[in-house]
Design an enzyme around this catalytic site. Sequence first.
Site, PDB file in Angstrom:
ATOM      1  N   ASP A   8       0.873  -1.176   0.000  1.00  8.45           N
ATOM      2  CA  ASP A   8       0.000   0.000   0.000  1.00  8.45           C
ATOM      3  C   ASP A   8       0.910   1.226   0.000  1.00  8.45           C
ATOM      4  OD1 ASP A   8       0.923   0.204   2.606  1.00  8.45           O
ATOM      5  OD2 ASP A   8      -1.064   0.146   3.552  1.00  8.45           O
ATOM      6  N   CYS A  65       3.226  -3.270   3.984  1.00  8.07           N
ATOM      7  CA  CYS A  65       2.346  -2.158   4.378  1.00  8.07           C
ATOM      8  C   CYS A  65       3.002  -1.496   5.592  1.00  8.07           C
ATOM      9  CB  CYS A  65       0.902  -2.619   4.629  1.00  8.07           C
ATOM     10  SG  CYS A  65       0.616  -3.640   6.084  1.00  8.07           S
ATOM     11  N   THR A  67       2.619  -1.851   8.865  1.00  6.00           N
ATOM     12  CA  THR A  67       3.021  -2.826   9.889  1.00  6.00           C
ATOM     13  C   THR A  67       3.289  -4.208   9.312  1.00  6.00           C
ATOM     14  OG1 THR A  67       0.722  -3.445  10.220  1.00  6.00           O
ATOM     15  CG2 THR A  67       1.611  -1.709  11.668  1.00  6.00           C
ATOM     16  N   HIS A  98       9.987 -24.453   7.641  1.00  2.00           N
ATOM     17  CA  HIS A  98       8.951 -25.217   8.353  1.00  2.00           C
ATOM     18  C   HIS A  98       7.544 -25.017   7.793  1.00  2.00           C
ATOM     19  CE1 HIS A  98      11.233 -25.895  12.403  1.00  2.00           C
ATOM     20  NE2 HIS A  98      12.046 -25.990  11.354  1.00  2.00           N
ATOM     21  N   HIS A 133       6.997 -31.509   8.352  1.00  2.00           N
ATOM     22  CA  HIS A 133       6.359 -30.204   8.136  1.00  2.00           C
ATOM     23  C   HIS A 133       5.275 -30.277   7.049  1.00  2.00           C
ATOM     24  CE1 HIS A 133       9.267 -28.557  10.822  1.00  2.00           C
ATOM     25  NE2 HIS A 133      10.271 -28.945  10.055  1.00  2.00           N
TER      26      HIS A 133
END
Length: 149
Positions: A8, A65, A67, A98, A133
């Site tokens: 963004d 973005c 955060t 993993h 995994h």
Amino acid sequence: MKIALGSDHAGLPLKNEIIKHLEAKGVEIKDFGAYTEESCDYPEFALKVAEEVAGKKYELGILVCGTGIGISIAANKVPGVRAALCGDTFSAHACREHNDANILALGQRVVGSGLALDIVDTFIKTEFEGGRHQRRIDGISEIEKKYSK
Ligand code: RB5
């Protein structure tokens, strides 16, 4: 390796640094926007990159973005996407090894660009380990199937 990128407005400067970094290494990339710092909504760009990665047109995606939280939550709504928000190289390594993460999410307001580029390098060079995994990844796919009607 082909990498799809998106952000963004709040992630645009870091995304542009990542693009420069990857292009200098000869990695093939495509930027799915945003292209300006005008305020916009991260789900639009999360969806574009997530669909490209889930559709196997790009091996990996990188989303940025402010955060990294909103854009990773949105990307993870697309079946087949495993987007991992990373703020350190240990997580970047582990999410590939993993979790077979296929999208890396970063927060421009959280990590400095030096660390972000190390996280990117770690993410793209680490291979999925498979084995035990894979069973867990299959479990994630089962959850997706249960709710995709
Ligand atoms: C935009 O201001 C900001 O909310 C967005 O970039 C992101 O941090 C959301 O999770």
